[in-house]
Structures are given as structure tokens and as C-alpha cells.
Write an enzyme that holds these catalytic residues in place. Structure first.
Site, PDB file in Angstrom:
ATOM      1  N   ASP A  20       0.815  -1.209   0.000  1.00 28.80           N
ATOM      2  CA  ASP A  20       0.000   0.000   0.000  1.00 28.80           C
ATOM      3  C   ASP A  20       0.858   1.272   0.000  1.00 28.80           C
ATOM      4  OD1 ASP A  20      -2.310   1.430   0.039  1.00 28.80           O
ATOM      5  OD2 ASP A  20      -2.735   1.141   2.163  1.00 28.80           O
ATOM      6  N   ASN A  68     -10.641  -3.470  -6.385  1.00 33.90           N
ATOM      7  CA  ASN A  68      -9.813  -2.508  -7.130  1.00 33.90           C
ATOM      8  C   ASN A  68     -10.313  -2.223  -8.551  1.00 33.90           C
ATOM      9  OD1 ASN A  68      -6.643  -3.498  -5.595  1.00 33.90           O
ATOM     10  ND2 ASN A  68      -8.006  -1.822  -5.100  1.00 33.90           N
TER      11      ASN A  68
END
Ligand code: FPP
Length: 243
Positions: A20, A68
Site C-alpha cells: 500500500d 480494485n
């Protein structure tokens, strides 16, 4: 091959990485988000090699979640391109996989992935299936809840077909139907970039995992960070519900 690897007394068998902070890394530099993912992909290669050299037998990298797809089309395409490029590194990758005996495994839903990427995934899994020293799981189109749902459906089908009785369903049964079947659960899950969430990553497998959080953005993540995690891990007292 890395030299100067510190001596660790205890090593986790399996580490999970949530990659991330790529978007923020790019934004801080006035770059497009995809530039952050590109740098993040370099970090993935580096950390993967380092962990293999240290002696970590199983790693799972969260590369793309089932959620996503809702990102801008341009960003999704850039990510798919990065995955293809990695798999197309063909000969070089084969040589490296040979040296490190690294098996590649993609975990997640296959349905919905671009066909050309799917073919490359199948080829990579097939050519590295013979390796057993290190397993690198890449979580792509992955969601922990989707994984559990998938396992439940498969188990239900077995019951329907008369191959399994309801009374025989145990936690081990579920273990056998999740994507990481046959691998140890992650001992530690690493989330950089200042977030404190699991975000649907290894939901079933993380029941007893340790967690490690830091503010480092994934593209800035280094071998030193891995060392810090491993030194920290060996100090932890894992009781698995005991005393
Ligand atoms: C989350 O950061 C990251 C992703 C959704 C993509 C991660 C994928 C890679 C680093 C590429 C890996 C490459 C291979 C070959 C496996 P974010 O974009 O949400 O960051 P932000 O929170 O700063 O916006």
C-alpha cells in the site's frame, strides 16, 4: 544473492505483504498514480528476492483486490500491464526461479481477468510448479470473503454429490478449499503506509497472524524494513489462544 543477511533465531514461515501507498508516493512527487505502482512493482521484486535469500518459504503479496476494479480504467490498465510485464520477463525470471527454486502461484478469482494475462499466469504457474523451496503467492483479483465463499460453494457441491457428509466438515476441510491450501497460515502480515486495516486480505488465514504496521510507503520499503520486521517477530510470544 544477498550477502550481509543478519542471523535470525526464528523465522516466520509465511509473510503477507499489503503493498500500500503507491498512489501517495506518486502524488508526493507530482507523478501519476501508475508511476507509483511501477515503482511498487520494483519493490515487490526486491522484497521477494530478499525474503527468499533470508529463508522465508512462503510469501503472499496483495497486488489487486476484487474491489480494485472500481478504480479509474487508466489505473486498472496500468496495473494489468505491470503484471503482464512481470510475467513476460520470461527467460530472466526462469533463470532466477531456477536458482531460488521459486514457485509462483496466483490466488484470487480467475474469472474477469484479461485473457492474455490469464494465459501468462497459467504458463508461469506451470513452469514453476516443480519448485518447492519458496512459494510466492500473488493475490490478484483477490478478496478474502470471495475466497471463503468460493470454498463454501465447493464444499456444498461435494455434499450435494454425496462425496462429503455435513458431519465431516471441519476447519481442516475449509483449509483444503481455500486458495492457499497446503501452505502454512501467514505468521505475520505487513501493512505499510500508515493504514491499520486488513482490507479483505487473507481473511480466513489471518486468524492468529501477527501484524506489523509502519508509515513507510510501499515503493520506499527496503530490505532494512524486512530485517526490522524479522527482529521484531522473533521477540513476539505467540500463544494461539493458550497461556
Ligand atoms: C495499493 O496502493 C496498491 C495497489 C492497489 C496495487 C499494488 C500493486 C503493485 C505494487 C504492483 C505489483 C506488481 C507485481 C508484478 C505483482 P494505493 O494505490 O491504494 O496507494 P494509496 O493508498 O497511496 O493511494
Amino acid at each position: 544473492m544477498y550477502d550481509n543477511i543478519p542471523q535470525f533465531e526464528v523465522l516466520p514461515q509465511h509473510i503477507g505483504f499489503i503493498m500500500d501507498g503507491n498512489g501517495r508516493w506518486a502524488k508526493m512527487r507530482g507523478l501519476e498514480r501508475s508511476a507509483g505502482h511501477k515503482e511498487g512493482a520494483k519493490t515487490f521484486r526486491k522484497i521477494c528476492e530478499y525474503c527468499a535469500d533470508v529463508g522465508i518459504k512462503h510469501m503472499t503479496f496483495y497486488a489487486f483486490s476484487t474491489e480494485n476494479w472500481s478504480r479509474p480504467q487508466k489505473e486498472v490498465s496500468a496495473l494489468m500491464k505491470l503484471f503482464k510485464e512481470y510475467l513476460l520477463e520470461g527467460d530472466e525470471r526462469t533463470a532466477e526461479n531456477d536458482i531460488k527454486q521459486m514457485r509462483l502461484k496466483f490466488i484470487g478469482e480467475r474469472e474477469g481477468l484479461p485473457k492474455d494475462l490469464l494465459r501468462l499466469i497459467e504458463r508461469a504457474e506451470k513452469t514453476t510448479a516443480k519448485y518447492s523451496h519458496v512459494t510466492v503467492n500473488i493475490a490478484l483479483n483477490y478478496g478474502g470473503r470471495a475466497e471463503i465463499t468460493h470454498a463454501v460453494k465447493e464444499i456444498a457441491q461435494k455434499v450435494k454429490d454425496g462425496e462429503l457428509s455435513v458431519d465431516d466438515i471441519s476447519q481442516e476441510t475449509v483449509d483444503n478449499y481455500i486458495y492457499t491450501a497446503g501452505q502454512p497460515d501467514p505468521d505475520i502480515i505487513v501493512r505499510p503506509s500508515g493504514e491499520f486495516r486488513l482490507s479483505n486480505f487473507l481473511t480466513w488465514q489471518s486468524a492468529y497472524s501477527e501484524f506489523w504496521f509502519s508509515d513507510v510507503l510501499w515503493p520506499d520499503f527496503t530490505e532494512e524494513d524486512v530485517n526490522e520486521i524479522l527482529f521484531d517477530y522473533q521477540k513476539r510470544n505467540r500463544r494461539f489462544g493458550g497461556v
